[in-house]
Design an enzyme around this catalytic site. Sequence first.
Site, PDB file in Angstrom:
ATOM      1  N   HIS A 116      18.777   3.861  -1.353  1.00 27.21           N
ATOM      2  CA  HIS A 116      19.000   2.389   0.125  1.00 27.21           C
ATOM      3  C   HIS A 116      19.737   1.563  -0.853  1.00 27.21           C
ATOM      4  O   HIS A 116      20.140   0.676  -0.958  1.00 27.21           O
ATOM      5  CB  HIS A 116      17.947   2.588  -0.151  1.00 27.21           C
ATOM      6  CG  HIS A 116      17.336   3.387   0.887  1.00 27.21           C
ATOM      7  ND1 HIS A 116      15.705   3.406   0.946  1.00 27.21           N
ATOM      8  CD2 HIS A 116      17.741   4.065   2.247  1.00 27.21           C
ATOM      9  CE1 HIS A 116      15.722   4.682   1.940  1.00 27.21           C
ATOM     10  NE2 HIS A 116      16.747   5.098   2.389  1.00 27.21           N
ATOM     11  N   GLY A 189       4.625   8.011  -4.552  1.00 22.22           N
ATOM     12  CA  GLY A 189       5.210   6.220  -4.356  1.00 22.22           C
ATOM     13  C   GLY A 189       5.870   6.154  -2.858  1.00 22.22           C
ATOM     14  O   GLY A 189       5.861   5.032  -3.057  1.00 22.22           O
ATOM     15  N   SER A 191       6.152   6.497   1.970  1.00 21.73           N
ATOM     16  CA  SER A 191       5.133   6.988   2.631  1.00 21.73           C
ATOM     17  C   SER A 191       6.028   8.677   3.131  1.00 21.73           C
ATOM     18  O   SER A 191       4.989   8.870   4.345  1.00 21.73           O
ATOM     19  CB  SER A 191       4.978   6.030   3.669  1.00 21.73           C
ATOM     20  OG  SER A 191       6.406   5.952   4.002  1.00 21.73           O
ATOM     21  N   ASN A 215       0.377  10.245  -4.475  1.00 21.96           N
ATOM     22  CA  ASN A 215      -0.067   8.869  -3.527  1.00 21.96           C
ATOM     23  C   ASN A 215      -1.211   9.220  -3.392  1.00 21.96           C
ATOM     24  O   ASN A 215      -1.685   9.744  -2.921  1.00 21.96           O
ATOM     25  CB  ASN A 215       0.850   9.737  -2.449  1.00 21.96           C
ATOM     26  CG  ASN A 215       1.683   8.372  -1.732  1.00 21.96           C
ATOM     27  OD1 ASN A 215       0.254   7.476  -1.521  1.00 21.96           O
ATOM     28  ND2 ASN A 215       2.255   7.960  -1.467  1.00 21.96           N
TER      29      ASN A 215
END
Length: 249
Positions: A116, A189, A191, A215
């Site tokens: 990203h 970490g 989703s 997680n």
Amino acid sequence: MPSITHSRYFGGVQVTVFSGAGISAESGVPTFRDAETGLWAQVDPYEISSSHGWRAHPERVWAWYLWRHHMMSAVAPNDAHRAVAAWEDYADVHVVTQNVDNLHERAGSNRVHHVHGSLFEFHCDRCGAGYLDEVPDMPEPVATVEPPRCGCGGLIRPNVVWFGEPLPDDAWQRSVDAVVNADLVVVVGTSSVVYPAAGLPELAVANGTPVIEVNPEPTPLSDSATVTLREKAASALPGLLQRLPVLLG
């Protein structure tokens, strides 16, 4: 495939770590939504994280990202980041991260692929040239700051992926290669709901590569992961390699 469970030294083994916001949250980096406090509480996220918002109000977007840059610069890598970097003493480690901070690099990881983009890199929005000058520090948020200009007249923008923009080709291909060639994928970490990045752990599962998810909360990946650890990253990662014989059998 080299053994990843029966040797103290993992020579020849490639470990690919896929990290998300949870690993940096333990350093005190606020998530995008958590950072929208005070001055920014009523701002539509789309307006400060899209190419449309940039074209309409570049001075507002630049101010927001200078504030984010300051917040990320003010925190330090945590035990999870340092553990991943230390694994390079034992294995060929690649980090694929959705995070735009530089905490993996600051911890010492040498192969980090930002799917990203990175808030610690900048480029011209017109000619694409990189911007190497220092950006101003902003310890307190302000509403607007005029972005610097490139020699071609374009505006300097953060090297992050905004809504509606494609992922960077080079980083994406390196990330795919890192997952395809991995002997072990550790997903920490994240989703596992933001695509296309979330498809990378699914690719590892489809290829039969062992996948360990770290997680505290269940995710869409949990049911297909080889092992799921309901632990925080800073607790789980420092001793993870030593636990592999038990975890993977």
